[in-house]
Design an enzyme around this catalytic site. Structure first.
Site, mmCIF file in Angstrom:
data_model
loop_
_atom_site.group_PDB
_atom_site.id
_atom_site.type_symbol
_atom_site.label_atom_id
_atom_site.label_comp_id
_atom_site.label_asym_id
_atom_site.label_seq_id
_atom_site.Cartn_x
_atom_site.Cartn_y
_atom_site.Cartn_z
ATOM 1 C CD GLU B 59 -5.038 -0.068 2.168
ATOM 2 O OE1 GLU B 59 -6.243 0.266 2.037
ATOM 3 O OE2 GLU B 59 -4.086 0.704 1.902
ATOM 4 C CG PHE B 84 -2.882 1.712 5.813
ATOM 5 C CD1 PHE B 84 -1.702 2.073 5.183
ATOM 6 C CD2 PHE B 84 -3.590 2.684 6.505
ATOM 7 C CE1 PHE B 84 -1.223 3.369 5.250
ATOM 8 C CE2 PHE B 84 -3.118 3.990 6.567
ATOM 9 C CZ PHE B 84 -1.932 4.330 5.946
ATOM 10 C CG ASP B 118 4.189 9.306 7.157
ATOM 11 O OD1 ASP B 118 4.079 8.220 6.571
ATOM 12 O OD2 ASP B 118 4.608 10.353 6.618
ATOM 13 N NE ARG B 168 11.032 4.561 7.540
ATOM 14 C CZ ARG B 168 11.591 5.633 8.061
ATOM 15 N NH1 ARG B 168 11.401 5.933 9.336
ATOM 16 N NH2 ARG B 168 12.370 6.411 7.345
#
Lengths: 284, 317
Positions: B59, B84, B118, B168
């Site tokens: 990144e 990130f 996650d 999402r």
């Protein structure tokens, strides 16, 4: 290279070294060790290699940034942005910066900031100061030139202390992936860092082997010898489908006996007495 | 007042963003850069492979490559998960992008509690605070797919660095036209004089539901503002509603520190001190959960929490 040409370049290098020492002493701070060591490579770049010209206007949203759009100029990135005094010296020698600004390094509102700060009007292509970033920007420049079919080449100087930063290796992997043969890195291999010799802080050898393993064309030279510098850049021009890195072994503080090879001078400046002695030595 | 009827289909902000990427594919001056998560955030709906750059799981390099390309006069869109991007590469964003005012649009996907499974490392609850702190950075948090689409298109049309926070979850689309979504302007989704609910992103739909239930159950009428541009804040609209109601409840899927709540508090304290309460994550990290609804309620991010704050606010002297 012809002997008289070498003499000319050595003269420019010498003047540049003197300017580095002058401007940092006046400023009261700055980085001189690496700047003096890489002066010869910089001289070659700015007087023999780079296809650049003075840009009329720095980018400006209202005119759609015409000074950085779509031209074929070469670009130089100083990823080791703390070595900016040698860049300013080159830009003064090329007429991009007026010599009268020599005494304004690091002063409030000065054009000559303490680390590279983007300003196309004086010839600074990108901001530096946090190590390991300029290398990625240089790869971005080179990739853009590939995508948009611009003929400009990209040159980037990085320090060996800078190799401690992981992001450098991200950029190196990237350069190989995208086959950036319009990109040349020059590693200023002087084995000094802020607090100690490089090998004591974080050993790097075999450093040239590392670049070969990352699929870069790797050319090792004495970075203070103009013939070797020329041969390296000429060789890099002929390399296809991979980027090149010139591992330039340099002497930090080159040209002044009491500065050479001592890490103390990475970021320490001369007092007035020392400056006078140093200039005498350089002019001898 | 705008009609807050939902459109029949539920979509995610990443869906809306993906649609924008697909449409923008033919602009020859756009280059997209990603660090292996382009598919997850629908960045890969950008269909010109020659201008879609994959840097791998790197990144920091993504940010400097993006800056370099932008400084050659191009428009760059770089995206990964918010945890990130901007977290891992904040140094690079700060110096290589923002300090040079490089024309890079930063996309933070899977934001907040978008992905329960996650766990805490991916659940970004601090990204708004980070990005707000940067001069020259604009911060956009769309609340539905169509807003995400519209914001992405507009972002590319303006110059300079900006951040788009997407997720999402399948959310209702407000019954608004694309023209109603303007960068820098809060939308008034509901009018009511008791209290003003200010929210961004996922919490906007929770705020609408809270307002509807407060109206039915308690005869409390709330205004609901979708403050999707967090920086620069639409001070005019916020102050207008601060003045015409009894107070404000701010709801966000973010730490209480440094997000929308703090931005509104800063404005209110200076310009029109009034009662203000907050719904957000109170100095905690997330954790794994098999569904996001349960997860959000666990951390107090739902209509019940909002209703509770409204009732408390109105009962205070």
């Amino acid at each position: 290279m012809e002997k008289n040409e070498i003499v000319e370049l050595q003269k420019i290098s010498k003047e540049a070294r003197i300017n580095v020492l002058k401007m940092t002493t006046i400023a009261g701070s700055g980085h001189i060790g690496g700047a003096l060591g890489i002066a010869d490579v910089m001289t070659y770049l700015y007087f023999k290699e780079l296809n650049i010209k003075k840009v009329e206007k720095h980018f400006d949203e209202s005119i759609q940034r015409d000074s950085c759009l779509n031209d074929d100029r070469d670009r130089f990135v100083l990823s080791a942005g703390h070595m900016v005094p040698i860049l300013y010296s080159m830009l003064i020698a090329r007429g991009f910066i007026d010599e009268s600004l020599l005494n304004s390094l690091r002063d409030l509102e000065s054009l000559l900031q303490g680390h590279t700060t983007i300003n196309l009007e004086i010839g600074v292509e990108t901001t530096g100061g946090s190590l390991g970033q300029g290398v990625g920007i240089a790869c971005g420049f080179a990739l853009s030139n590939k995508i948009y079919r611009k003929s400009g080449r990209v040159y980037c100087i990085l320090g060996d202390g800078e190799l401690n930063e992981g992001s450098v290796w991200e950029a190196i992997m990237f350069g190989a992936k995208y086959k950036l043969d319009n990109l040349v890195f020059i590693l200023d291999r002087n084995n000094i860092q802020q607090t100690n010799f490089g090998d004591e802080v974080m050993p790097l050898d075999p450093v040239a082997d590392k670049f070969k393993a990352f699929n870069w064309e790797t050319i090792e030279i004495n970075g203070n010898d103009f013939n070797e510098i020329e041969n390296a850049f000429e060789k890099a021009k002929g390399i296809k489908k991979k980027p090149s890195i010139i591992v330039a072994n340099t002497i930090p503080g080159k040209g002044v006996s009491f500065l050479e090879n001592d890490y103390i001078w990475h970021s320490k400046v001369l007092n007035n007495e020392q400056l006078t002695l140093a200039i005498e030595e350089l002019n001898a | 007042m705008l009609n807050i009827k939902y459109k029949d289909k539920k979509q995610s902000t990443r869906d809306g963003f993906g649609r924008a990427m697909s449409e923008l594919s033919d602009d020859p001056d756009i280059v997209v850069v990603t660090a292996e998560l382009g598919t997850s955030i629908k960045l890969d709906q950008f269909s010109d492979a020659s201008r879609y750059i994959e840097v791998g799981i790197a990144e920091q390099n993504m940010a400097t490559i993006s800056a370099g390309i932008a400084l050659t006069g191009k428009k760059v869109i770089m995206g990964s998960f918010a945890s990130f991007n901007p977290m891992r590469n904040f140094d690079q964003i700060r110096i290589s992008i923002v300090q040079q005012n490089a024309n890079v649009k930063i996309i933070g996907g899977h934001s907040g509690f978008s992905y329960g499974g996650d766990g805490q490392s991916v659940q970004s609850l601090e990204d708004i605070a980070l990005m707000r702190s940067l001069p020259n950075m604009k911060v956009y948090v769309p609340s539905c797919a169509e807003e995400a689409y519209s914001m992405a298109i507009q972002m590319v049309g303006e110059y300079g660095p900006s951040y788009l926070r997407i997720g999402r979850d399948l959310l209702p689309n407000w019954n608004l036209t694309e023209e109603d979504f303007q960068l820098g302007k809060a939308q008034i989704l509901r009018e009511g004089s008791s209290c003003t609910l200010i929210a961004c992103g996922y919490m906007v739909s929770e705020s609408i539901e809270a307002a509807e239930e407060l109206s039915k159950e308690q005869e409390i009428e709330c205004s609901v503002l979708n403050v999707s541009t967090i920086k620069p804040l639409d001070s005019k609209t916020i102050l207008q509603y601060a003045k015409s109601t009894n107070g404000i409840v701010v709801a966000e899927e973010h730490q209480l520190n440094g997000g929308l709540g703090d931005a509104v508090a800063n404005l209110i304290t200076r310009e029109y001190p009034t009662k203000i309460k907050y719904v957000g994550v109170d100095n905690k990290y997330g954790q794994s959960s098999r569904d996001e609804k349960t997860l959000r309620s666990f951390y107090g991010l739902d209509k019940e929490a909002i209703k509770k704050e409204v009732i408390e606010l109105l009962s205070e002297e």
